[in-house]
Enzyme design. Structure first.
Site, short mmCIF file in Angstrom:
data_model
loop_
_atom_site.label_atom_id
_atom_site.label_comp_id
_atom_site.label_asym_id
_atom_site.label_seq_id
_atom_site.Cartn_x
_atom_site.Cartn_y
_atom_site.Cartn_z
N GLU A 1 -4.86 7.58 0.10
CA GLU A 1 -5.31 6.92 1.33
C GLU A 1 -4.28 6.92 2.45
OE1 GLU A 1 -6.77 2.92 0.78
OE2 GLU A 1 -7.52 2.85 2.84
N ASP B 1 -6.23 5.37 -4.61
CA ASP B 1 -6.23 4.26 -3.66
C ASP B 1 -5.09 3.35 -4.11
OD1 ASP B 1 -6.66 2.23 -1.90
OD2 ASP B 1 -8.85 2.32 -2.05
N ILE C 1 -3.75 0.59 -2.97
CA ILE C 1 -4.26 -0.79 -3.09
C ILE C 1 -5.68 -0.76 -2.57
CG2 ILE C 1 -4.17 -3.17 -2.32
CD1 ILE C 1 -1.28 -3.16 -2.37
N ASP C 2 -6.61 -0.83 -3.48
CA ASP C 2 -8.01 -0.91 -3.09
C ASP C 2 -8.33 -2.39 -2.95
OD1 ASP C 2 -10.66 -0.10 -2.60
OD2 ASP C 2 -11.19 -0.54 -4.68
N ASP D 1 -12.10 5.42 -2.95
CA ASP D 1 -12.69 4.09 -3.15
C ASP D 1 -13.64 4.04 -4.33
OD1 ASP D 1 -11.55 2.39 -1.23
OD2 ASP D 1 -12.66 3.42 0.36
N THR E 1 -7.43 -4.10 0.14
CA THR E 1 -6.24 -4.63 0.83
C THR E 1 -6.52 -6.03 1.41
OG1 THR E 1 -5.63 -2.37 1.40
CG2 THR E 1 -4.49 -4.11 2.58
N ASP F 1 0.85 -1.20 0.00
CA ASP F 1 0.00 0.00 0.00
C ASP F 1 0.88 1.25 0.00
OD1 ASP F 1 -3.10 -0.82 1.17
OD2 ASP F 1 -1.48 -2.25 1.51
N1 LIG Z 1 -16.92 -1.21 7.27
C1 LIG Z 1 -16.78 -0.89 5.99
N2 LIG Z 1 -17.85 -0.67 5.21
C2 LIG Z 1 -17.72 -0.37 3.90
N3 LIG Z 1 -16.52 -0.24 3.29
C3 LIG Z 1 -15.43 -0.43 4.02
C4 LIG Z 1 -15.49 -0.77 5.40
N4 LIG Z 1 -14.23 -0.91 5.86
C5 LIG Z 1 -13.42 -0.65 4.82
N5 LIG Z 1 -14.13 -0.36 3.72
C6 LIG Z 1 -13.68 0.03 2.40
O1 LIG Z 1 -13.91 -1.01 1.47
C7 LIG Z 1 -12.84 -0.99 0.56
C8 LIG Z 1 -12.75 -2.30 -0.15
O2 LIG Z 1 -13.88 -2.39 -0.93
P1 LIG Z 1 -14.55 -3.78 -1.31
O3 LIG Z 1 -15.38 -4.20 -0.17
O4 LIG Z 1 -15.36 -3.40 -2.51
O5 LIG Z 1 -13.44 -4.72 -1.61
C9 LIG Z 1 -11.66 -0.70 1.43
O6 LIG Z 1 -10.64 -0.15 0.64
P2 LIG Z 1 -9.09 -0.45 1.06
O7 LIG Z 1 -8.85 -1.87 0.88
O8 LIG Z 1 -8.37 0.40 0.09
O9 LIG Z 1 -8.95 0.04 2.47
C10 LIG Z 1 -12.20 0.31 2.42
O10 LIG Z 1 -12.02 1.64 1.99
MG LIG Z 2 -9.99 1.31 -1.01
#
Ligand SMILES: Nc1ncnc2c1ncn2[C@@H]1O[C@H](COP(=O)(O)O)[C@@H](OP(=O)(O)O)[C@H]1O
Ligand SMILES: [Mg+2]
Length: 402
Positions: free
Chosen positions: A121, A184, A186-187, A337, A189, A96
């Site tokens: 991020e 982002d 790494i979206d 995101d 993670t 990240d």
């Molecule tokens: N409780 C929550 N509810 C909704 N989204 C959340 C969450 N906690 C983290 N995320 C977000 O969901 C993203 C991942 O999306 P998805 O669910 O579509 O894979 C995460 O990005 P990061 O991995 O960059 O932190 C984070 O920003």
């Molecule tokens: Mg993300």
């Protein structure tokens, strides 16, 4: 040293062949050198006109490809000590930070001093502590390995201080005026750590509107995932989605081995044969609610669950017809995101909106201030999907504006 690199390379933006008309040229990820001998941009006949954001798209594509290589290296050799916990309890890896440092470094060197704004991020605070020192060492090594692997990037290695500084260039507040990049690094993670889907998601805002977006999806098959991600498939893996205002959305192999192809969202108008996608992580979306919405719409197929904005890319080429995202109470969405993913969908002919039917507003800083949920689908299905969403949300009695 980083400041010096950035300063020395600022002439690059002036050397860029702006006089080339967008009908004549488009970007290609090549090892060929720019006129300065130090850039990584080269040119070929385009598939589509990229209007005035053409140069930004070239730079963003190169930055995302560079960062993708670092992420792939780390995911391949992911070791437990390469994962730590941020204060919000989400896992964050060296990748990240490394990805953010690389994208910021790669873009900032192409713009005049004081004109580069990035909303990203990660921040470097944890890496500046004694406990963060080994991680910083590893990140710096990964960043320098990625730069060295690109023959077009003829620069001295970055120091640890350079890397920290590059990460922190992502601390812009964005807003409704001027140009702001949105990253982002790494979206998804959690998907990355699990060995599944993730995306490097880079968008560009101009006066509060998303005008360009690039999604690097290193683990997404080039073929359709409408029936889920095939196990042990021989399908090539790794997609790059590129969109810019008025120029459409394309997909091409992330490794540069093929040409970009224009994509379009599904034209399915019958919800009985529509598929929908959502987060793999049930903590990120209310899967009971989405099942209710799908049931109300008469959707028969089970959801395709994958991590990250790879969902937006997959939807843009028609793998799924509807994307439903309903975070649990109290969660606030961030712009990184969704910025790149939203334009990848809209330029492919789809729509992204909240439960009030409004498009997402990226002009309010680092957060998205929206009514309940995020929904994407094609224009034909929007009214019926919105109506099902509003009915099911009402039944659930979700407080407005959570
Ligand atoms: N409780 C929550 N509810 C909704 N989204 C959340 C969450 N906690 C983290 N995320 C977000 O969901 C993203 C991942 O999306 P998805 O669910 O579509 O894979 C995460 O990005 P990061 O991995 O960059 O932190 C984070 O920003
Ligand atoms: Mg993300």
């Amino acid at each position: 040293m980083l400041k010096e690199v950035v300063h020395r390379s600022h002439h690059l933006w002036q050397c860029f062949p702006r006089h080339l008309h967008c009908h004549d040229w488009s970007p290609v990820n090549s090892k060929a050198r720019s006129r300065s001998g130090r850039g990584s941009v080269s040119w070929r006949k385009p598939l589509f006109c990229m209007a005035s954001y053409h140069r930004d798209v070239v730079l963003a594509t190169n930055a995302v490809r560079l960062a993708s290589r670092l992420c792939q290296t780390v995911q391949r050799g992911l070791l437990t000590q390469e994962t730590q916990t941020k204060s919000d309890k989400s896992p964050v890896t060296v990748a990240d930070y490394g990805s953010q440092a690389l994208v910021n470094w790669s873009l900032a060197r192409e713009f005049p001093p004081g004109t580069f704004s990035m909303v990203a991020e990660e921040g470097s605070e944890d890496l500046r502590t004694e406990a963060g020192a080994p991680m910083l060492e590893r990140i710096t090594q990964l960043v320098n390995d990625a730069i060295a692997s690109d023959a077009a990037l003829d620069v001295a290695p970055l120091s640890k201080e350079d890397v920290l500084e590059a990460i922190d260039w992502g601390n812009s507040e964005g807003g409704s005026n001027g140009r702001h990049w949105v990253l982002d690094p790494i979206d998804g993670t959690r998907g990355f750590v699990r060995g599944d889907q993730y995306a490097i998601a880079l968008g560009l805002l101009d006066n509060g509107k998303v005008v360009a977006g690039v999604l690097g999806c290193p683990n997404l098959p080039m073929g359709s995932i409408a029936n889920g991600i095939p196990a042990n498939s021989s399908e090539p893996v790794g997609c790059l989605f590129v969109a810019s205002l008025g120029a459409g959305t394309t997909v091409e192999p992330l490794d540069g081995s093929g040409e970009p192809k224009r994509v379009h969202v599904s034209d399915v108008e019958d919800t009985a044969i529509a598929t929908f996608c959502e987060s793999y992580e049930s903590a990120h979306t209310m899967q009971d609610l989405t099942a209710n919405i799908a049931g109300t719409l008469g959707v028969k197929a089970p959801p395709v669950r994958i991590d990250s904005q790879a969902k937006y890319g997959a939807m843009a080429r028609g793998d799924a017809v509807i994307y439903l995202r309903f975070p649990h109470f109290g969660y606030r969405e961030k712009i990184w995101d969704h910025a790149a993913g939203a334009i990848v969908i809209t330029e492919a002919g789809g729509e992204v909106f909240d439960a009030a039917g409004e498009p997402l507003d990226f002009s309010r800083g680092r957060w998205l201030d929206l009514d309940t949920g995020i929904i994407a689908t094609n224009k034909e299905l929007k009214p019926v999907v919105l109506s099902a969403v509003q009915k099911c949300v009402k039944d659930l009695k979700i407080p407005a504006k959570h």
